[in-house]
Design a protein around this motif. Sequence first.
Motif, PDB file in Angstrom:
ATOM      1  N   LEU A 142      55.406  -6.811  70.571  1.00 16.94           N
ATOM      2  CA  LEU A 142      56.787  -6.737  70.068  1.00 16.94           C
ATOM      3  C   LEU A 142      57.650  -7.935  70.493  1.00 16.94           C
ATOM      4  O   LEU A 142      58.354  -8.529  69.668  1.00 16.94           O
ATOM      5  CB  LEU A 142      57.436  -5.412  70.504  1.00 16.94           C
ATOM      6  CG  LEU A 142      58.892  -5.224  70.117  1.00 16.94           C
ATOM      7  CD1 LEU A 142      59.094  -5.383  68.619  1.00 16.94           C
ATOM      8  CD2 LEU A 142      59.410  -3.858  70.571  1.00 16.94           C
ATOM      9  N   ALA A 143      57.570  -8.291  71.782  1.00 18.90           N
ATOM     10  CA  ALA A 143      58.447  -9.382  72.247  1.00 18.90           C
ATOM     11  C   ALA A 143      58.118 -10.697  71.534  1.00 18.90           C
ATOM     12  O   ALA A 143      59.016 -11.501  71.245  1.00 18.90           O
ATOM     13  CB  ALA A 143      58.305  -9.547  73.758  1.00 18.90           C
ATOM     14  N   ARG A 183      59.301  -5.250  80.752  1.00 20.72           N
ATOM     15  CA  ARG A 183      60.436  -4.311  80.723  1.00 20.72           C
ATOM     16  C   ARG A 183      60.242  -3.234  79.665  1.00 20.72           C
ATOM     17  O   ARG A 183      60.643  -2.085  79.847  1.00 20.72           O
ATOM     18  CB  ARG A 183      61.758  -5.074  80.477  1.00 20.72           C
ATOM     19  CG  ARG A 183      62.163  -5.984  81.637  1.00 20.72           C
ATOM     20  CD  ARG A 183      63.632  -6.383  81.540  1.00 20.72           C
ATOM     21  NE  ARG A 183      63.979  -7.058  80.306  1.00 20.72           N
ATOM     22  CZ  ARG A 183      64.126  -8.379  80.159  1.00 20.72           C
ATOM     23  NH1 ARG A 183      63.956  -9.175  81.197  1.00 20.72           N
ATOM     24  NH2 ARG A 183      64.462  -8.887  78.999  1.00 20.72           N
ATOM     25  N   LEU A 184      59.606  -3.623  78.525  1.00 19.46           N
ATOM     26  CA  LEU A 184      59.342  -2.619  77.481  1.00 19.46           C
ATOM     27  C   LEU A 184      58.458  -1.508  78.030  1.00 19.46           C
ATOM     28  O   LEU A 184      58.685  -0.327  77.780  1.00 19.46           O
ATOM     29  CB  LEU A 184      58.636  -3.271  76.285  1.00 19.46           C
ATOM     30  CG  LEU A 184      59.504  -3.975  75.243  1.00 19.46           C
ATOM     31  CD1 LEU A 184      58.622  -4.751  74.265  1.00 19.46           C
ATOM     32  CD2 LEU A 184      60.373  -2.988  74.469  1.00 19.46           C
ATOM     33  N   SER A 185      57.421  -1.883  78.797  1.00 17.23           N
ATOM     34  CA  SER A 185      56.536  -0.824  79.298  1.00 17.23           C
ATOM     35  C   SER A 185      57.253   0.022  80.340  1.00 17.23           C
ATOM     36  O   SER A 185      57.084   1.244  80.373  1.00 17.23           O
ATOM     37  CB  SER A 185      55.213  -1.395  79.830  1.00 17.23           C
ATOM     38  OG  SER A 185      55.454  -2.256  80.891  1.00 17.23           O
ATOM     39  N   LYS A 241      66.072  -1.410  72.933  1.00 16.33           N
ATOM     40  CA  LYS A 241      67.471  -1.629  73.343  1.00 16.33           C
ATOM     41  C   LYS A 241      67.530  -1.914  74.844  1.00 16.33           C
ATOM     42  O   LYS A 241      68.206  -2.829  75.300  1.00 16.33           O
ATOM     43  CB  LYS A 241      68.325  -0.407  73.004  1.00 16.33           C
ATOM     44  CG  LYS A 241      68.494  -0.242  71.508  1.00 16.33           C
ATOM     45  CD  LYS A 241      69.329   0.990  71.152  1.00 16.33           C
ATOM     46  CE  LYS A 241      69.062   1.438  69.733  1.00 16.33           C
ATOM     47  NZ  LYS A 241      67.858   2.289  69.576  1.00 16.33           N
ATOM     48  N   THR A 242      66.788  -1.106  75.621  1.00 17.24           N
ATOM     49  CA  THR A 242      66.847  -1.232  77.087  1.00 17.24           C
ATOM     50  C   THR A 242      66.223  -2.543  77.561  1.00 17.24           C
ATOM     51  O   THR A 242      66.751  -3.203  78.450  1.00 17.24           O
ATOM     52  CB  THR A 242      66.044  -0.068  77.729  1.00 17.24           C
ATOM     53  OG1 THR A 242      66.431   1.123  77.098  1.00 17.24           O
ATOM     54  CG2 THR A 242      66.235   0.014  79.217  1.00 17.24           C
ATOM     55  N   ALA A 243      65.081  -2.889  76.974  1.00 16.26           N
ATOM     56  CA  ALA A 243      64.281  -3.982  77.549  1.00 16.26           C
ATOM     57  C   ALA A 243      64.570  -5.339  76.923  1.00 16.26           C
ATOM     58  O   ALA A 243      64.353  -6.373  77.559  1.00 16.26           O
ATOM     59  CB  ALA A 243      62.793  -3.659  77.366  1.00 16.26           C
ATOM     60  N   ILE A 244      65.029  -5.334  75.672  1.00 11.68           N
ATOM     61  CA  ILE A 244      65.242  -6.628  75.000  1.00 11.68           C
ATOM     62  C   ILE A 244      66.718  -6.814  74.644  1.00 11.68           C
ATOM     63  O   ILE A 244      67.371  -7.718  75.164  1.00 11.68           O
ATOM     64  CB  ILE A 244      64.331  -6.757  73.746  1.00 11.68           C
ATOM     65  CG1 ILE A 244      62.852  -6.689  74.178  1.00 11.68           C
ATOM     66  CG2 ILE A 244      64.629  -8.069  73.008  1.00 11.68           C
ATOM     67  CD1 ILE A 244      61.837  -6.964  73.092  1.00 11.68           C
ATOM     68  N   ALA A 245      67.233  -5.938  73.773  1.00 12.13           N
ATOM     69  CA  ALA A 245      68.589  -6.168  73.239  1.00 12.13           C
ATOM     70  C   ALA A 245      69.649  -6.241  74.338  1.00 12.13           C
ATOM     71  O   ALA A 245      70.540  -7.088  74.291  1.00 12.13           O
ATOM     72  CB  ALA A 245      68.928  -5.076  72.225  1.00 12.13           C
ATOM     73  N   SER A 246      69.524  -5.390  75.358  1.00 14.10           N
ATOM     74  CA  SER A 246      70.594  -5.360  76.362  1.00 14.10           C
ATOM     75  C   SER A 246      70.604  -6.614  77.241  1.00 14.10           C
ATOM     76  O   SER A 246      71.565  -6.856  77.965  1.00 14.10           O
ATOM     77  CB  SER A 246      70.473  -4.110  77.235  1.00 14.10           C
ATOM     78  OG  SER A 246      69.347  -4.221  78.049  1.00 14.10           O
ATOM     79  N   PHE A 247      69.549  -7.411  77.189  1.00 10.98           N
ATOM     80  CA  PHE A 247      69.506  -8.639  77.982  1.00 10.98           C
ATOM     81  C   PHE A 247      69.939  -9.864  77.157  1.00 10.98           C
ATOM     82  O   PHE A 247      69.929 -10.983  77.662  1.00 10.98           O
ATOM     83  CB  PHE A 247      68.081  -8.882  78.517  1.00 10.98           C
ATOM     84  CG  PHE A 247      67.739  -8.019  79.696  1.00 10.98           C
ATOM     85  CD1 PHE A 247      67.907  -8.494  80.996  1.00 10.98           C
ATOM     86  CD2 PHE A 247      67.261  -6.722  79.520  1.00 10.98           C
ATOM     87  CE1 PHE A 247      67.596  -7.699  82.085  1.00 10.98           C
ATOM     88  CE2 PHE A 247      66.943  -5.923  80.607  1.00 10.98           C
ATOM     89  CZ  PHE A 247      67.115  -6.402  81.891  1.00 10.98           C
ATOM     90  N   VAL A 248      70.222  -9.635  75.872  1.00 10.41           N
ATOM     91  CA  VAL A 248      70.545 -10.764  74.997  1.00 10.41           C
ATOM     92  C   VAL A 248      72.047 -10.820  74.758  1.00 10.41           C
ATOM     93  O   VAL A 248      72.660  -9.818  74.394  1.00 10.41           O
ATOM     94  CB  VAL A 248      69.805 -10.604  73.639  1.00 10.41           C
ATOM     95  CG1 VAL A 248      70.229 -11.688  72.657  1.00 10.41           C
ATOM     96  CG2 VAL A 248      68.291 -10.644  73.843  1.00 10.41           C
ATOM     97  N   LYS A 279      62.018  -1.846  66.630  1.00  9.90           N
ATOM     98  CA  LYS A 279      63.356  -2.149  67.132  1.00  9.90           C
ATOM     99  C   LYS A 279      64.247  -0.909  67.192  1.00  9.90           C
ATOM    100  O   LYS A 279      65.287  -0.913  67.848  1.00  9.90           O
ATOM    101  CB  LYS A 279      64.012  -3.217  66.240  1.00  9.90           C
ATOM    102  CG  LYS A 279      63.432  -4.596  66.515  1.00  9.90           C
ATOM    103  CD  LYS A 279      63.861  -5.632  65.519  1.00  9.90           C
ATOM    104  CE  LYS A 279      65.291  -6.033  65.659  1.00  9.90           C
ATOM    105  NZ  LYS A 279      65.580  -7.233  64.824  1.00  9.90           N
ATOM    106  N   MET A 280      63.828   0.144  66.491  1.00  5.94           N
ATOM    107  CA  MET A 280      64.627   1.377  66.531  1.00  5.94           C
ATOM    108  C   MET A 280      64.325   2.216  67.779  1.00  5.94           C
ATOM    109  O   MET A 280      65.024   3.191  68.064  1.00  5.94           O
ATOM    110  CB  MET A 280      64.375   2.190  65.266  1.00  5.94           C
ATOM    111  CG  MET A 280      65.159   1.608  64.086  1.00  5.94           C
ATOM    112  SD  MET A 280      64.468   2.048  62.503  1.00  5.94           S
ATOM    113  CE  MET A 280      64.714   3.783  62.527  1.00  5.94           C
TER     114      MET A 280
END
Length: 268
Positions: free
Chosen positions: A195-196, A17-19, A231-238, A225-226
């Motif tokens: 990163l993940a 998702r990050l890519s 935000k799109t690929a990790i934080a929003s899924f947590v 993380k900034m």
Amino acid sequence: MLTLYHGATSVCSQKARLSLAEIGLEYEGHLLDLMTGDQFDPDYLKLNPNAVVPTLVDDGTVVIESSLILEYLDETYNAGKLMPRDPELKAKTKLWLLRCLAIHGAINSLSFATVLRARQMAGKTPEQLEAMLRQMPNPISREKRRDLLENGVDSLHVEAALREMRSALADMAAMLAQYHWVSGPDYGLADIALLAYIDRLDRLAMSGLWEDEFPEVADWLERSKMRDSYKTAIASFVDPSAAEKMYQTAVTFWPAIARTWSDIRNGS
Ligand SMILES: N[C@@H](CCC(=O)N[C@@H](CS)C(=O)NCC(=O)O)C(=O)O
């Protein structure tokens, strides 16, 4: 059209998702629940016979292995801009992508020895747990999982994982002492790939693995993380309350992890 089969908090799915986010690609997502065994669905196994996420399907082309998904998306949709041009940095980035197989194994061990152990065992009879283990197609992964569920932080896989992470963190710090990013002067595939994993360790209350000794990694994590992609690929899924609960559980394992880490650090 791009379709991604993924898990909300699975590290390899986060990589994919990050890519997608870094390149700015739209995709159709199919979320699998790995704790209840969606990955063993016969239709899913036709796409990914390893019974793991992520799987990318690009108009009928199936791509598995998260690091290969990163490269595929960058080459197909981004003119390879996330891969350094400089031959030495390119070789180093490719080595990180290769090392991700071992790093993933380490993160998997540290996750299942601690917070995921209780989560996977919750509400299951020993027979149901055994049935779940038997569904894992790779016998080596299956026996590793069995050992982690039985022995938790005392599993030998934990020591092996910490040794792997020690070498990875030292090599990341060495790159970051020279360049702004692990990939080189520009953010790239090595950063996305790592990163993940480092974020997972942070969420497992294991930032003590790098805070004193490898401060470059702490700084890199904060900068990574900034980025909007985080935000799109990790934080929003947590789910923040689930993450806080996970952290509070994870903290209880830190003393045992720190003891093994300190033995490794002291060369024993
Ligand atoms: N090397 C693979 C590893 C994939 C993998 O193990 N994914 C985990 C989630 S991060 C999974 O699907 N686990 C399923 C399970 O534990 O049964 C990749 O990078 O794609």
